[in-house]
Design an enzyme around this catalytic site. Sequence first.
Site, PDB file in Angstrom:
ATOM      1  N   GLU A 143     -56.951  31.223   5.384  1.00 53.24           N
ATOM      2  CA  GLU A 143     -57.037  31.673   3.984  1.00 53.24           C
ATOM      3  C   GLU A 143     -57.463  30.559   3.028  1.00 53.24           C
ATOM      4  O   GLU A 143     -56.832  29.505   2.981  1.00 53.24           O
ATOM      5  CB  GLU A 143     -55.652  32.211   3.557  1.00 53.24           C
ATOM      6  CG  GLU A 143     -55.667  32.818   2.179  1.00 53.24           C
ATOM      7  CD  GLU A 143     -54.328  33.462   1.791  1.00 53.24           C
ATOM      8  OE1 GLU A 143     -53.558  33.859   2.687  1.00 53.24           O
ATOM      9  OE2 GLU A 143     -54.064  33.544   0.584  1.00 53.24           O
ATOM     10  N   LYS A 180     -44.162  35.596   0.958  1.00 52.76           N
ATOM     11  CA  LYS A 180     -45.409  35.451   1.730  1.00 52.76           C
ATOM     12  C   LYS A 180     -46.153  34.190   1.287  1.00 52.76           C
ATOM     13  O   LYS A 180     -46.701  33.444   2.098  1.00 52.76           O
ATOM     14  CB  LYS A 180     -46.283  36.698   1.540  1.00 52.76           C
ATOM     15  CG  LYS A 180     -47.492  36.780   2.479  1.00 52.76           C
ATOM     16  CD  LYS A 180     -48.714  36.055   1.999  1.00 52.76           C
ATOM     17  CE  LYS A 180     -49.863  36.179   2.991  1.00 52.76           C
ATOM     18  NZ  LYS A 180     -51.060  35.446   2.566  1.00 52.76           N
ATOM     19  N   ASP A 194     -44.058  27.795  17.075  1.00 53.76           N
ATOM     20  CA  ASP A 194     -44.041  29.256  17.167  1.00 53.76           C
ATOM     21  C   ASP A 194     -43.857  29.828  15.753  1.00 53.76           C
ATOM     22  O   ASP A 194     -42.737  29.940  15.266  1.00 53.76           O
ATOM     23  CB  ASP A 194     -42.890  29.656  18.099  1.00 53.76           C
ATOM     24  CG  ASP A 194     -42.746  31.154  18.278  1.00 53.76           C
ATOM     25  OD1 ASP A 194     -43.365  31.920  17.493  1.00 53.76           O
ATOM     26  OD2 ASP A 194     -42.008  31.576  19.185  1.00 53.76           O
ATOM     27  N   HIS A 237     -60.013  32.159  -6.360  1.00 53.15           N
ATOM     28  CA  HIS A 237     -60.351  32.857  -5.117  1.00 53.15           C
ATOM     29  C   HIS A 237     -61.815  33.249  -5.093  1.00 53.15           C
ATOM     30  O   HIS A 237     -62.461  33.196  -4.072  1.00 53.15           O
ATOM     31  CB  HIS A 237     -59.506  34.134  -4.994  1.00 53.15           C
ATOM     32  CG  HIS A 237     -58.232  33.903  -4.255  1.00 53.15           C
ATOM     33  ND1 HIS A 237     -57.595  34.888  -3.571  1.00 53.15           N
ATOM     34  CD2 HIS A 237     -57.493  32.802  -4.088  1.00 53.15           C
ATOM     35  CE1 HIS A 237     -56.505  34.398  -3.005  1.00 53.15           C
ATOM     36  NE2 HIS A 237     -56.421  33.136  -3.324  1.00 53.15           N
TER      37      HIS A 237
HETATM   38  C1  MEV Z   1     -51.534  35.050  -1.233  1.00 51.60           C
HETATM   39  O1  MEV Z   1     -51.772  34.629   0.078  1.00 51.60           O
HETATM   40  C2  MEV Z   1     -50.166  34.602  -1.687  1.00 51.60           C
HETATM   41  C3  MEV Z   1     -49.725  35.108  -3.067  1.00 51.60           C
HETATM   42  O2  MEV Z   1     -49.824  36.524  -3.089  1.00 51.60           O
HETATM   43  C4  MEV Z   1     -48.294  34.680  -3.217  1.00 51.60           C
HETATM   44  C5  MEV Z   1     -47.617  35.254  -4.462  1.00 51.60           C
HETATM   45  O3  MEV Z   1     -48.021  36.331  -4.925  1.00 51.60           O
HETATM   46  O4  MEV Z   1     -46.662  34.600  -4.924  1.00 51.60           O
HETATM   47  C6  MEV Z   1     -50.595  34.570  -4.149  1.00 51.60           C
END
Ligand code: MEV
Length: 416
Positions: free
Chosen positions: A84, A254, A270, A368
Amino acid sequence: MQRKDSRISGFYEKAIEERQEIVKEFAGLSEEEAAQLKNFGALGKERAQQMIENVVAGFELPMGIATNFYINGEPKLIPMVLEEPSVVAAASNAAKLSEGFETSSSEPIMIGQIQMVKVKNAGKAVKAIKKKEKELIEKAMAVDSTLVKFGGGPRKIEARAIKGMLIVHLLVDVRDAMGANAVNTMCERISPVLEEITGGKARLRILSNLAVHRTAKAKAVWKKEKIGGEAIEAILDAYKFAAADQFRATTHNKGIMNGVDAVAIATGNDFRAVEAGAHSFAAYKKKYSPLTKFYKNKSGDLVGEIELPLAVGTVGGATKTHPTAKIAVKILGVKGAQELAEIMAAVGLANNFAAMRALATEGIQRGHMKLHAKNIAIQAGAEGTRVEEIAKQLAEEKNINVGRAKEIIEGKKTKS
Ligand code: MEV
């Protein structure tokens, strides 16, 4: 035409070239695609085959280095492996804006679980197990002399009854290993003794990925003078949202795992175990919550904290067999698993700060989009320095798509 069949007898015994040929036929791969499979990169064909079964190719991901990290006062370069865009840059930027990271960790204690069924009197069995704890620990100790030599080994036995089953936990200090092999073997080794003690039958004998006794913590301060009071308020609003809502908390976490997993993969660890543990910990004894905490200190600066379970190792497994993972561990200059876990916690915190700051201020799409434009330019066939030029034009025209990128490559002017 012969019918396709995925039930290929003895696929695992075939030579790698034969397997590649079978897959080529099956999927109708072109000569060029099939040739691509033959490139094993730094991993090498032999090593790849030693790692997993039915190997047909190597698979490469980029390794980036996050800069600017000071962890407990020590400068660190952080290898990160992931697909990413923006994550490495975000971690570097968050580290640059911070006053450095302070970290700590608990002893590397893993939990092995043994499920006992058909136990007649669970209450009595729990007591009997407690009585024989020393004997059980000695039996487990005999499994891994290396671990014991390095100061690790089985530490404690716990037992509780749930839903007609008796669940036994074996707590093992695994030192610098991830620990799965040692823990699983010990669980298997003591289960006949447990059967004798309880009169029941041992079923599952496996470690738990919810490594609540093996956590790492990191803390950092972002000064008001550096990031601005307005940004701090915005970040605290973002944090409040994650703390109040599971849909947001999941994405918040995430973003943390973007950093944590990237270091886990770089060091051959892992990452599924790390992921499972982290998300389960986020809901351990409470509703699913953010793995971080953010608040203001007395000076009005932003403080971020993280705690998560990190079952990662610096000995054994792919950390020692994958040539690039070995180099990643060397770049980090870690002395052992606990230090690695602490660094991963710091990187997770950095990525979380960066994501919240971007989301709560300008939004993340601008950054992005620049990288997205580059990918689109490459997809349209741009090469070398043209990639950057075409991406720039696509971004300026606010028209980032492959069709337009192709037009630019072919020299077509903007439609007016
Ligand atoms: C994208 O990989 C991660 C985000 O969505 C994390 C977040 O929203 O805090 C930008």
